[in-house]
Design a protein around this motif. Structure first.
Motif, PDB file in Angstrom:
ATOM      1  N   GLY A   1       0.811  -1.207   0.000  1.00 13.56           N
ATOM      2  CA  GLY A   1       0.000   0.000   0.000  1.00 13.56           C
ATOM      3  C   GLY A   1       0.840   1.251   0.000  1.00 13.56           C
ATOM      4  O   GLY A   1       1.764   1.387   0.818  1.00 13.56           O
ATOM      5  N   LEU A   2       0.555   2.171  -0.905  1.00 18.18           N
ATOM      6  CA  LEU A   2       1.229   3.466  -0.955  1.00 18.18           C
ATOM      7  C   LEU A   2       0.304   4.543  -0.414  1.00 18.18           C
ATOM      8  O   LEU A   2      -0.863   4.624  -0.803  1.00 18.18           O
ATOM      9  CB  LEU A   2       1.622   3.802  -2.397  1.00 18.18           C
ATOM     10  N   THR A   3       0.836   5.378   0.460  1.00 15.95           N
ATOM     11  CA  THR A   3      -0.007   6.385   1.105  1.00 15.95           C
ATOM     12  C   THR A   3       0.829   7.581   1.527  1.00 15.95           C
ATOM     13  O   THR A   3       2.053   7.622   1.327  1.00 15.95           O
ATOM     14  CB  THR A   3      -0.720   5.767   2.321  1.00 15.95           C
ATOM     15  N   SER A   4       0.154   8.550   2.122  1.00 23.67           N
ATOM     16  CA  SER A   4       0.835   9.740   2.634  1.00 23.67           C
ATOM     17  C   SER A   4       1.350   9.474   4.047  1.00 23.67           C
ATOM     18  O   SER A   4       0.944   8.507   4.715  1.00 23.67           O
ATOM     19  CB  SER A   4      -0.133  10.920   2.675  1.00 23.67           C
ATOM     20  N   GLU A   5       2.223  10.353   4.519  1.00 21.78           N
ATOM     21  CA  GLU A   5       2.758  10.218   5.873  1.00 21.78           C
ATOM     22  C   GLU A   5       1.633  10.302   6.906  1.00 21.78           C
ATOM     23  O   GLU A   5       1.660   9.608   7.927  1.00 21.78           O
ATOM     24  CB  GLU A   5       3.803  11.303   6.124  1.00 21.78           C
ATOM     25  N   GLN A   6       0.635  11.121   6.617  1.00 21.19           N
ATOM     26  CA  GLN A   6      -0.490  11.298   7.536  1.00 21.19           C
ATOM     27  C   GLN A   6      -1.261   9.995   7.759  1.00 21.19           C
ATOM     28  O   GLN A   6      -1.706   9.709   8.877  1.00 21.19           O
ATOM     29  CB  GLN A   6      -1.436  12.372   6.983  1.00 21.19           C
ATOM     30  N   ASN A   7      -1.421   9.200   6.707  1.00 16.82           N
ATOM     31  CA  ASN A   7      -2.255   8.000   6.795  1.00 16.82           C
ATOM     32  C   ASN A   7      -1.468   6.711   7.027  1.00 16.82           C
ATOM     33  O   ASN A   7      -2.067   5.642   7.175  1.00 16.82           O
ATOM     34  CB  ASN A   7      -3.084   7.852   5.517  1.00 16.82           C
ATOM     35  N   LEU A   8      -0.140   6.806   7.057  1.00 19.15           N
ATOM     36  CA  LEU A   8       0.673   5.602   7.215  1.00 19.15           C
ATOM     37  C   LEU A   8       0.401   4.855   8.520  1.00 19.15           C
ATOM     38  O   LEU A   8       0.246   3.627   8.511  1.00 19.15           O
ATOM     39  CB  LEU A   8       2.159   5.951   7.090  1.00 19.15           C
ATOM     40  N   PRO A   9       0.326   5.530   9.673  1.00 12.46           N
ATOM     41  CA  PRO A   9       0.047   4.788  10.912  1.00 12.46           C
ATOM     42  C   PRO A   9      -1.287   4.043  10.856  1.00 12.46           C
ATOM     43  O   PRO A   9      -1.404   2.927  11.374  1.00 12.46           O
ATOM     44  CB  PRO A   9       0.028   5.883  11.982  1.00 12.46           C
ATOM     45  N   PHE A  10      -2.299   4.656  10.245  1.00  9.57           N
ATOM     46  CA  PHE A  10      -3.598   4.001  10.115  1.00  9.57           C
ATOM     47  C   PHE A  10      -3.469   2.702   9.328  1.00  9.57           C
ATOM     48  O   PHE A  10      -3.994   1.659   9.734  1.00  9.57           O
ATOM     49  CB  PHE A  10      -4.577   4.951   9.436  1.00  9.57           C
ATOM     50  N   LEU A  11      -2.780   2.744   8.201  1.00 15.02           N
ATOM     51  CA  LEU A  11      -2.647   1.551   7.365  1.00 15.02           C
ATOM     52  C   LEU A  11      -1.851   0.457   8.073  1.00 15.02           C
ATOM     53  O   LEU A  11      -2.194  -0.726   7.979  1.00 15.02           O
ATOM     54  CB  LEU A  11      -1.971   1.902   6.039  1.00 15.02           C
ATOM     55  N   LYS A  12      -0.805   0.842   8.768  1.00 11.70           N
ATOM     56  CA  LYS A  12      -0.004  -0.161   9.481  1.00 11.70           C
ATOM     57  C   LYS A  12      -0.816  -0.839  10.572  1.00 11.70           C
ATOM     58  O   LYS A  12      -0.606  -2.016  10.877  1.00 11.70           O
ATOM     59  CB  LYS A  12       1.252   0.489  10.065  1.00 11.70           C
ATOM     60  N   GLY A  13      -1.766  -0.125  11.140  1.00 10.83           N
ATOM     61  CA  GLY A  13      -2.607  -0.707  12.177  1.00 10.83           C
ATOM     62  C   GLY A  13      -3.608  -1.710  11.665  1.00 10.83           C
ATOM     63  O   GLY A  13      -4.137  -2.523  12.434  1.00 10.83           O
ATOM     64  N   LEU A  14      -3.885  -1.696  10.344  1.00  9.73           N
ATOM     65  CA  LEU A  14      -4.876  -2.611   9.774  1.00  9.73           C
ATOM     66  C   LEU A  14      -4.300  -3.972   9.417  1.00  9.73           C
ATOM     67  O   LEU A  14      -5.030  -4.957   9.323  1.00  9.73           O
ATOM     68  CB  LEU A  14      -5.485  -1.990   8.509  1.00  9.73           C
ATOM     69  N   ASN A  15      -3.009  -4.019   9.134  1.00  6.15           N
ATOM     70  CA  ASN A  15      -2.363  -5.261   8.710  1.00  6.15           C
ATOM     71  C   ASN A  15      -2.930  -5.814   7.401  1.00  6.15           C
ATOM     72  O   ASN A  15      -2.968  -7.017   7.183  1.00  6.15           O
ATOM     73  CB  ASN A  15      -2.463  -6.337   9.803  1.00  6.15           C
ATOM     74  N   PHE A  16      -3.390  -4.918   6.523  1.00  8.22           N
ATOM     75  CA  PHE A  16      -3.863  -5.336   5.199  1.00  8.22           C
ATOM     76  C   PHE A  16      -2.717  -5.425   4.198  1.00  8.22           C
ATOM     77  O   PHE A  16      -2.837  -6.098   3.180  1.00  8.22           O
ATOM     78  CB  PHE A  16      -4.880  -4.327   4.650  1.00  8.22           C
TER      79      PHE A  16
ATOM     80  N   SER B   1     -10.853  11.760   6.966  1.00  5.08           N
ATOM     81  CA  SER B   1     -10.148  10.683   7.654  1.00  5.08           C
ATOM     82  C   SER B   1     -10.485   9.336   7.032  1.00  5.08           C
ATOM     83  O   SER B   1     -11.653   9.043   6.772  1.00  5.08           O
ATOM     84  CB  SER B   1     -10.551  10.657   9.136  1.00  5.08           C
ATOM     85  N   PRO B   2      -9.488   8.473   6.793  1.00  5.61           N
ATOM     86  CA  PRO B   2      -9.764   7.153   6.213  1.00  5.61           C
ATOM     87  C   PRO B   2     -10.551   6.242   7.152  1.00  5.61           C
ATOM     88  O   PRO B   2     -11.144   5.268   6.692  1.00  5.61           O
ATOM     89  CB  PRO B   2      -8.375   6.596   5.925  1.00  5.61           C
ATOM     90  N   ALA B   3     -10.535   6.553   8.438  1.00  7.25           N
ATOM     91  CA  ALA B   3     -11.237   5.722   9.413  1.00  7.25           C
ATOM     92  C   ALA B   3     -12.695   6.133   9.581  1.00  7.25           C
ATOM     93  O   ALA B   3     -13.441   5.510  10.335  1.00  7.25           O
ATOM     94  CB  ALA B   3     -10.535   5.784  10.773  1.00  7.25           C
TER      95      ALA B   3
END
Length: 353
Positions: A196-211, A343-345
């Protein structure tokens, strides 16, 4: 204001206006027409994409207005307020494609698996957008309004990639978008590696999903350590990201799909240019929907999408629904989504009345 249409300048999506509509009781219906009262709809970056490519793909034609203004399509629920159409009763609740309005006049005809809007101005447009499904009320309707159109694209993308690039690692831009998250979840069910490619702002969110394996920043494309064949799914529509991916993987990139334009301000209408690797191909979900409808039948295809989406909703405790009531709240939300700062969440659902 009892009835209104939220309109967008087709040449400048940042300009909007609220236009008063005729009171529902005064709307005159022709034989075959119904008046729909819009109950709720979702608003996401996907709807902004409709506006970005609205002229090329005729999205503005679904709900025409005048003077260079358009009604941006959204997905949600509505009820038949009044009816002069055979076998379309008042009180019927429908899921489908609507404008950002309180009401809509439609020319509905019962069809296998639902209803079809046969208004003359919608002739020749993608069939999936003209179809409406009967929908009884459920506790998950906010999630359905939000996810059904996005997850259907995710489902069809997963199906398509399994056909054109089996076994390849899938690289997804705008990875925090709901379409990308649905795709990543489905690919993971098949054991496919997804980056997954994303911005610095959304990186912690994506890492928390484990997708994703891994989730990375756009700036890190040149150093990504991915082996074997790679497929790029460009949800962002960002020209610089596309170039970086093609440069990094070159001959190992076996397919490049253009899906949306969440980064609409950085969008490049030149889809190939002098890029190394395969020429980017636009993925138009309605075409894939039509193909699988022919292969499996519309009822079976919709059943498969519903079943997969239900499992996705059940595992999406990270997703919080926010409700927005009335035109002023809609205007504020629209600006947030247009600017890409939602927000992505959060899943945003609008109740126009």
């Amino acid at each position: 204001m009892v009835a209104w249409d939220f309109e967008v300048d087709m040449a400048d999506l940042s300009r909007t206006q609220l236009r008063a509509a005729p009171p529902p009781a005064s709307v005159e219906l022709a034989p075959g027409e119904v008046l729909l009262g819009v109950e709720r709809f979702s608003l996401t970056a996907n709807n902004i994409t409709y506006g970005v490519i609205g002229v090329q793909l005729s999205y503005w034609r679904f709900f025409p207005t005048s003077d260079g203004w358009g009604r941006l399509p959204v997905w949600g629920f509505a009820q038949v307020v009044r009816s002069r159409a055979e076998r379309v009763p008042e009180g019927l609740r429908l899921y489908g494609y609507y404008p950002m309005s309180t009401h809509l006049v439609a020319s509905l005809r019962p069809d296998a698996g639902g209803y079809v809007d046969e208004a003359p101005h919608r002739a020749g447009l993608a069939a999936v957008y003209n179809r409406y499904m009967e929908a009884s009320e459920t506790p998950h309707d906010d999630h359905i309004a939000l996810l059904r159109p996005l997850f259907a694209t995710s489902f069809l993308l997963d199906d398509y990639l399994g056909e054109v690039a089996p076994g390849a690692t899938v690289l997804v831009s705008s990875a925090s978008s709901k379409t990308a998250l649905g795709l990543a979840w489905q690919l993971a069910q098949r054991g496919v590696q997804v980056v997954g490619l994303t911005s610095e702002q959304n990186l912690p969110f994506l890492k928390g999903l484990n997708f994703f394996e891994p989730a990375a920043l756009y700036d890190d494309v040149s150093s990504l350590d991915v082996s074997g064949h790679v497929v790029f799914v460009n949800v962002a529509g960002n020209a610089s990201v596309r170039s970086a991916v093609h440069e990094r993987f070159n001959e190992r990139l076996i397919h490049s799909a253009v899906v949306g334009g969440t980064h609409h301000q950085a969008r490049d209408t030149n889809a190939s240019g002098d890029l190394p690797g395969p020429k980017p191909q636009f993925f138009f979900a309605p075409d894939r929907f039509a193909k699988r409808s022919a292969d499996w039948g519309p009822a079976e295809l919709n059943a498969r999408i519903r079943e997969a989406m239900s499992r996705f909703i059940d595992t999406s405790s990270w997703l919080k629904i926010e409700r927005h009531h009335g035109p002023d709240a809609l205007a504020l939300l629209y600006r947030t989504v247009l600017q890409g700062s939602a927000s992505p969440a959060i899943g945003d659902v609008v109740y126009p009345r």
